[in-house]
Design a protein around this motif. Structure first.
Motif, PDB file in Angstrom:
ATOM      1  N   ILE A   1       1.043   4.257  -2.852  1.00 22.36           N
ATOM      2  CA  ILE A   1       0.600   5.612  -2.526  1.00 22.36           C
ATOM      3  C   ILE A   1       1.749   6.593  -2.774  1.00 22.36           C
ATOM      4  CG2 ILE A   1      -0.102   7.128  -0.644  1.00 22.36           C
ATOM      5  CD1 ILE A   1      -1.664   4.757   0.501  1.00 22.36           C
TER       6      ILE A   1
ATOM      7  N   VAL B   1      -6.564   4.287  -3.166  1.00 25.89           N
ATOM      8  CA  VAL B   1      -6.844   2.883  -2.845  1.00 25.89           C
ATOM      9  C   VAL B   1      -8.329   2.589  -2.973  1.00 25.89           C
ATOM     10  CG1 VAL B   1      -6.614   1.072  -1.116  1.00 25.89           C
ATOM     11  CG2 VAL B   1      -4.884   2.877  -1.256  1.00 25.89           C
TER      12      VAL B   1
ATOM     13  N   LYS C   1       0.820  -1.214   0.000  1.00 28.17           N
ATOM     14  CA  LYS C   1       0.000   0.000   0.000  1.00 28.17           C
ATOM     15  C   LYS C   1       0.859   1.272   0.000  1.00 28.17           C
ATOM     16  CE  LYS C   1      -2.941   2.015   3.435  1.00 28.17           C
ATOM     17  NZ  LYS C   1      -3.677   1.744   4.664  1.00 28.17           N
TER      18      LYS C   1
ATOM     19  N   THR D   1      -5.070   7.701   2.120  1.00 25.34           N
ATOM     20  CA  THR D   1      -4.746   6.939   0.923  1.00 25.34           C
ATOM     21  C   THR D   1      -4.629   7.847  -0.300  1.00 25.34           C
ATOM     22  OG1 THR D   1      -7.057   6.557   0.419  1.00 25.34           O
ATOM     23  CG2 THR D   1      -5.975   4.930   1.836  1.00 25.34           C
TER      24      THR D   1
ATOM     25  N   THR E   1      -7.975   0.201   3.649  1.00 24.83           N
ATOM     26  CA  THR E   1      -8.371   1.555   3.243  1.00 24.83           C
ATOM     27  C   THR E   1      -8.221   2.571   4.384  1.00 24.83           C
ATOM     28  OG1 THR E   1     -10.638   0.908   3.696  1.00 24.83           O
ATOM     29  CG2 THR E   1      -9.942   0.866   1.403  1.00 24.83           C
TER      30      THR E   1
END
Lengths: 287, 421, 251, 319
Positions: B130, B154, B126, B150, B146
């Motif tokens: 990002i 996402v 993640k 984000t 989530t």
């Protein structure tokens, strides 16, 4: 409830006992712990699966073909891998067996993918005897395992081959002097290992589902059983396997079931501390 | 005085080293030979093909491929540019998933990474995505995916884990089962379902008799099955929260022992794109009920998707449909914003998916409408594709099925929590 | 120097040593002979600390070393060699010797890392000392070879030099002539005699009677795990019981 | 491209640190550690928990190293009287225990959900785009430092004694070496290094969960050590780099070979790794490079500082 759990543990122990005997035989004769035993078990299960589900042969015949096939496979593996390393250290052989384990397991994955498979054998409902649930597969398991153990016992005790095997295990130099062909003994040992492991693979496949990790899930327990019994001692391996099976299953009555696998680890740790030679092992004096 | 064997080794050692180096260099250089054309839009698809979750990757791969072909054959997007997919195996391992993601970003310059099935893998990559300002579309359920800032990159094509439990509990209650037990695998998307499910049972006057969490990859699940199903006063039904391999073992144990409690499982285990029935046979599977966020069953989009995948109308695609939706929404949002830049086109995802607007399921038709400037609400083959401001899906349907004679029979559809759109 | 009192040892049901007494005088070479199975090697193993003894005690220079583990006995100055040479094959000849030096700063992890100066100084001293010992037995030219590559006799000399590197009070030699060519036996005897003249104490278990005859001041005869007799070599070979024990052993 | 290479290099560095540890434990001391993955996980979780508690990333590394050293030392102590194969199963079992604990004790480890949001060392020193480069630089410094420390240890009397224990522990004892302590120390130092590797793994991923620490890590590490040459740290650098090149390189292989599906390719990859391991053991047991051995000339050359004439004498005799 407790009787049922003990019975279940006993049956689990029976499945573990076969590869544990195989492991202990290899250790006795070749003096190395064969980590590939799990992958060999997986290979045995898949060989039987090919015969049973793809070629549509009856399960018993499939199991027999798998036993022959796996015996041939492990003899070839020995020829290609272990025999060139025969005179090397225990640890070299142990690491090599890890390599073999990788190859066998992933050949199964290559051919059949990761999904779970099952044999084409109907699931038979269990019987109730004296308040215990006993199911057909448990009876098959117990019968096969007992037959396997008995066969190994008879071979080791009452045949020239068995006597030669024990001689090689006890004192390879002396056995060589007496004209025993070690390589022939090793070959037969692998044949026995192959048959026992394939039988265990089929039983494990019947018990749960067949997937590439089938055998790997048993490795720690099988090792624990063989060590518990004193590596190199087939009777000890059986006792070790039954003890572990029962202890693991009954432990779930007192500890969370997800810690069940730890029990076998602690069992060996404690036993090794008190009795480094295992339950039935003898003291090995370094000269 | 020199040691002899050392001298002898030298040439061969050098040969080994240079051999290894050449092999490595050749492998690293390979992608540049087979470089994508500039007009193509590279999209990364990260899926499990090996390891414990390896069984779930192939269908999603197929869905991504056919959807892409659909779009490209219809002329692509942004005036004739087509999608080019790059698949990577996450090996069911976050570390491998991370390396694969870097490859997708750096070597293939992917404009988005989609697929992403396992929650731990989503968690591990993640931050990377990002930071690289790249859109990430996941199929994982863990709520934490989530969480946090984000940057709107996402997007979850799946119901949140905490929404599954209550839905499943409701489905079980609707069958009249009030005394239940829970048998769950230790797994990041299963564990968060347990507590919310318990609350729903208790609120409805039901009772959770016992709950056991087991580890994946055990040699047997006999002890767990014994404790839950073989209890002296067995529950009416058992909520089995596991995956395919362990569920197969569990069901065999249950059937063989003749336990009477009903089984309510996750479709991911009890259907698994048909692999469960294939593994245990229709007799054993008979009567097992299962539940999962489902595709919009009966919708034309889903029917068309089933045909595209070469399956009959009974086939239940739990994740493949989501992958289809991911490719479609990417195309629509890019077309809408005329941009392949993640921070730009992700702003339009809610615009092309959420109502109000004309509900369109066919991606080619939807693309035409977007080009024509009309407001659409895309409805996919995995879900209706409505999102809240966190990127979580709203209005998910949960399907409740029963296995009868080797077929999936829909018992009911349960609506997930509705959000403010 | 070494004083063995009533030492007994059993392995399970098998009793190997039944109350052995032995006295090895400082600066002398004491021999132990006896037929196969007399328990000679076991005695050395017990004295060296490989197996604990069941009865009796072992005194070194008046200190009771019975409760000490092997490595601490070595630190007290009691060192042994093995019947079948146990060189450390993957280590060089020089490393085999340097290993035996006691109280090395660099043998502790922190010492090795934090006191490189002392370590280097000690290593230099050790290498010079090792060179002296290896020169003495003619092995210096092989210093950088793997110990495995040595011949049988060279391995015996290596073991002996390695034992000396420990600066021991007494060396127990387990069949120094076993598996060694006759010229090399003479070489080994010469080295042992030279060391004895420099004041080293030895206990030798040996089957080669020529070597025992030429080296030993005092000879103990063991049979079936017991002391049979002791005296000078001339005295013990004249003893009928010794002859009978050997014949019995052979038969 | 650069960022991908940086990632690969970071993973190579972590693999090298693990390899260095195994090289000390197994290569040098002959103690087989089949629980690498477990100790690695222990280090990662320890560092993660300490760093998440706000005590700082450096404290995390220190705690990880200490905890792993202590557990490894204790394992060595437990296995004191056991032969190698028992240690193998004991460490394997220990790895399993760690896995089960990380899975089950969710109050501490987050269970299968893992621990997200682990802080990173030197975060904020440079821009986010360049951070991974900084992390790599930091890791390279750590690798170099560990490499130097281990080289010093291997060449020191400690290394010599440890090798002697590997060759023949009875002989080492008769030469006054405390075999127990040497084994425990070597295993514990190796453990500390595994702990450091675990800490950096946790910091790099900023997220730990049980699925990251599968037994395959142990297999890769053995492979790296065997390929590099058991006992040789320099060889290990090549070994670890080669293994990672093969593992990551096979990703590119699949971009070219389109015939097989991903599952089959991945299994071929693992088959090749298994075969490679076996072939190395059979045909090149010494690996790329040999282990360090003391040369008489190196020490005598240094002792020439003491007196040139003596040096001359030695040289004559030595030749």
């Amino acid at each position: 409830m407790i009787a049922q759990v003990v019975l279940n543990g006993f049956i689990t122990g029976m499945i573990i006992a076969l590869p544990a005997i195989a492991l202990t035989l290899t250790y006795g004769i070749l003096k190395f712990p064969n980590f590939a035993i799990g992958a060999m078990l997986t290979a045995g299960a898949y060989l039987a699966f090919i015969c049973n589900s793809i070629l549509q042969l009856p399960l018993l015949l499939s199991a027999a073909i798998a036993a022959v096939g796996l015996a041939a496979t492990v003899v070839i593996v020995d020829r290609l891998v272990f025999s060139p390393l025969r005179e090397r250290t225990t640890i070299t052989l142990l690491v090599a067996s890890m390599g073999v384990s990788f190859v066998l397991e992933n050949m199964a994955r290559f051919a059949f993918g990761n999904s779970a498979r099952s044999f084409e054998a109907p699931i038979v409902r269990s019987m109730h005897i004296m308040g215990l649930r006993i199911n057909f597969e448990q009876i098959v398991t117990a019968a096969t395992a007992l037959a396997g153990m008995l066969a190994v016992y008879v071979i080791l005790r009452h045949t020239p081959l068995g006597r030669a095997m024990r001689a090689v295990a006890d004192n390879p130099a002396l056995a060589a002097v007496r004209g025993i062909d070690r390589e022939r003994i090793v070959r037969w040992m692998w044949v026995i290992v192959g048959v026992l492991t394939a039988a265990a693979g089929v039983l494990a496949g019947l018990d749960r589902a067949i997937d590439p990790l089938l055998g790997w899930n048993y490795v720690v327990t099988v090792f624990a059983a063989a060590i518990l019994g004193g590596l190199g001692n087939p009777l000890g391996a059986v006792l070790g396997a039954l003890t572990l099976g029962v202890v693991e299953e009954t432990s779930t009555l007192v500890i969370p079931p997800n810690y069940r696998q730890v029990v076998s680890f602690f069992a060996i740790a404690i036993l090794l501390l008190l009795r480094p030679q295992g339950l039935l092992g003898t003291v090995r004096v370094k000269k | 005085m020199k040691c002899h064997n050392r001298i002898d080794l030298r040439p061969s050692r050098r040969a080994v080293l240079s051999g290894a180096a050449t092999a490595g260099a050749a492998l690293l250089a390979a992608p540049f030979i087979a470089r994508a054309q500039a007009a193509e839009i590279p999209i990364g698809v990260l899926l499990p093909f090996t390891g414990s979750q390896g069984a779930y990757g192939p269908d999603m791969r197929k869905a991504a491929e056919i959807t892409t072909k659909l779009i490209n054959d219809a002329g692509g997007i942004l005036g004739g540019r087509s999608f080019k997919l790059f698949f990577e195996d996450d090996e069911s391992s976050p570390t491998a998933g991370l390396a694969a993601t870097k490859k997708l970003l750096e070597i293939h310059k992917c404009q988005a990474v989609i697929g992403i099935w396992g929650s731990p893998i989503a968690m591990a990559i993640k931050n990377v995505l990002i930071q690289a300002n790249t859109c990430m579309m996941v199929s994982g359920a863990a709520n934490a995916i989530t969480d946090g800032d984000t940057k709107g990159l996402v997007w979850r094509y799946q119901a949140k884990a905490t929404d599954w439990g209550p839905g499943m509990a409701k489905a079980m209650l609707s069958r009249g089962w009030k005394r239940v037990s829970i048998l769950a695998q230790q797994n990041p998307f299963v564990i968060p379902m347990i507590e919310p499910a318990k609350k729903v049972f208790e609120a409805a006057g039901g009772q959770v008799v016992d709950s056991v969490v087991y580890n994946p990859d055990q040699p047997s699940y006999r002890a767990e099955v014994q404790r839950i199903f073989g209890a002296s006063n067995p529950p009416e039904a058992v909520m089995c929260l596991g995956l395919l391999t362990d569920f197969v073992s569990i069901v065999r144990e249950v059937v063989r022992n003749g336990y009477k409690s009903k089984v309510m499982a996750l479709s991911i285990a009890a259907d698994a794109e048909g692999k469960f029935i294939q593994a245990v046979g229709p007799d054993v599977a008979e009567g097992i009920e299962h539940f999962q966020p489902s595709p919009p069953l009966g919708s034309p989009t889903y029917a068309r998707f089933q045909k595209l995948m070469g399956a009959d109308e009974n086939a239940l695609f739990l994740f493949a449909g989501n992958t289809h939706d991911q490719v479609c929404t990417l195309a629509l949002a890019m077309e809408k914003t005329k941009s392949t830049d993640s921070p730009v086109f992700t702003k339009a995802i809610r615009e092309v998916c959420n109502p109000p607007g004309e509900v369109v399921g066919d991606v080619v038709e939807a693309l035409k409408k977007v080009r024509a400037g009309s407001k659409i609400a895309f409805a996919g083959a995995g879900s209706d594709c409505d999102f809240d401001e966190r990127g979580d899906q709203l209005n998910r349907h949960f399907g409740h099925f029963r296995i009868e004679k080797g077929k999936q029979v829909l018992v009911q559809v349960i609506k997930g929590p509705e959000g403010t759109l | 120097m070494l004083h063995i009192e009533n030492v007994g040892k059993s392995f399970g049901a098998l009793t190997v040593l039944r109350g052995i007494n032995l006295e090895a005088a400082a600066g002398r070479i004491t021999g132990i002979i006896g037929p196969n199975g007399a328990g000679k090697s076991t005695l050395l193993n017990v004295v060296g600390g490989l197996f604990p003894n069941d009865t009796g005690r072992i005194l070194l220079d008046g200190t009771d070393v019975t409760p000490l583990p092997m490595h601490e006995r070595a630190r007290c100055g009691l060192v042994r060699t093995f019947q079948i040479s146990r060189e450390l094959g993957e280590l060089t000849v020089l490393e085999n010797l340097m290993l035996a030096r006691q109280a090395q700063t660099g043998e502790a992890v922190l010492g090795a890392l934090l006191r490189p100066g002392s370590v280097a100084r000690e290593e230099r001293a050790a290498v010079l000392e090792a060179k002296g010992l290896l020169d003495n037995v003619g092995l210096w030219r092989l210093a950088d070879q793997s110990a495995r590559a040595l011949s049988g006799g060279q391995k015996k000399l290596l073991e002996l030099s390695r034992a000396l590197m420990l600066k021991p009070k007494i060396i127990l030699l387990d069949e120094p002539a076993a598996g060694v060519s006759p010229p090399m036996r003479l070489e080994i005897s010469k080295v042992i005699r030279g060391l004895c003249q420099d004041g080293m104490t030895f206990v030798i278990v040996e089957h080669d009677m020529d070597m025992i005859a030429s080296l030993c001041d005092q000879v103990y005869v063991m049979a079936e795990g017991k002391n049979l007799t002791s005296g000078t070599f001339g005295e013990v070979v004249a003893d009928d019981r010794v002859v009978r024990a050997y014949l019995g052993g052979v038969a | 491209m650069t960022a991908y290479l940086v990632t690969i290099l970071i993973l190579v560095c972590i693999a090298i640190i693990l390899g260095l540890a195994l090289n000390l434990q197994w290569g040098l001391c002959g103690m087989v550690n089949f629980g690498m993955a477990g100790f690695f996980a222990l280090g990662a979780y320890a560092a993660a928990l300490v760093a998440l508690s706000g005590a700082g990333t450096l404290a995390g590394i220190v705690v990880a190293a200490l905890i792993c050293a202590a557990t490894c030392g204790a394992t060595a102590l437990v296995s004191l009287r056991l032969s190698d194969e028992y240690l193998a199963i004991l460490t394997l079992g220990f790895g399993e225990v760690i896995r089960l604990v990380t899975l089950s004790e969710s109050w501490l480890t987050g269970g299968s959900l893992g621990l997200p949001g682990i802080p990173r060392p030197l975060w904020g020193w440079v821009s986010e785009q360049n951070y991974e480069l900084l992390f790599l630089a930091l890791l390279v410094v750590v690798v170099l430092a560990l490499f130097l420390v281990l080289e010093v240890l291997i060449r020191s009397p400690f290394g010599r004694a440890v090798r002697a224990v590997r060759e023949d522990d009875t002989v080492a004892s008769t030469l006054g070496k405390n075999v127990t302590m040497l084994r425990v120390k070597a295993f514990a130092v190796g453990g500390a290094i595994i702990g450091i590797a675990g800490a950096f793994h946790a910091y790099y991923l900023t997220y730990v969960d049980p699925s990251q620490f599968s037994a395959i890590i142990t297999a890769y590490t053995f492979m790296a050590v065997i390929a590099g040459g058991r006992g040789s740290n320099k060889g290990l650098l090549f070994g670890a780099a080669t293994i990672m090149c093969l593992i990551e390189g096979s990703r590119f292989l699949k971009d070219i070979v389109q015939v097989l599906d991903a599952t089959q390719l991945a299994s071929i990859r693992l088959i090749l790794i298994g075969l490679g391991l076996i072939l190395f053991l059979i045909y090149r047991p010494q690996g790329f490079l040999l282990e360090y051995r003391l040369r008489s000339s190196s020490l005598l050359a240094r002792s020439s500082l003491n007196g040139a004439t003596r040096m001359h004498d030695f040289k004559q005799e030595a030749s």
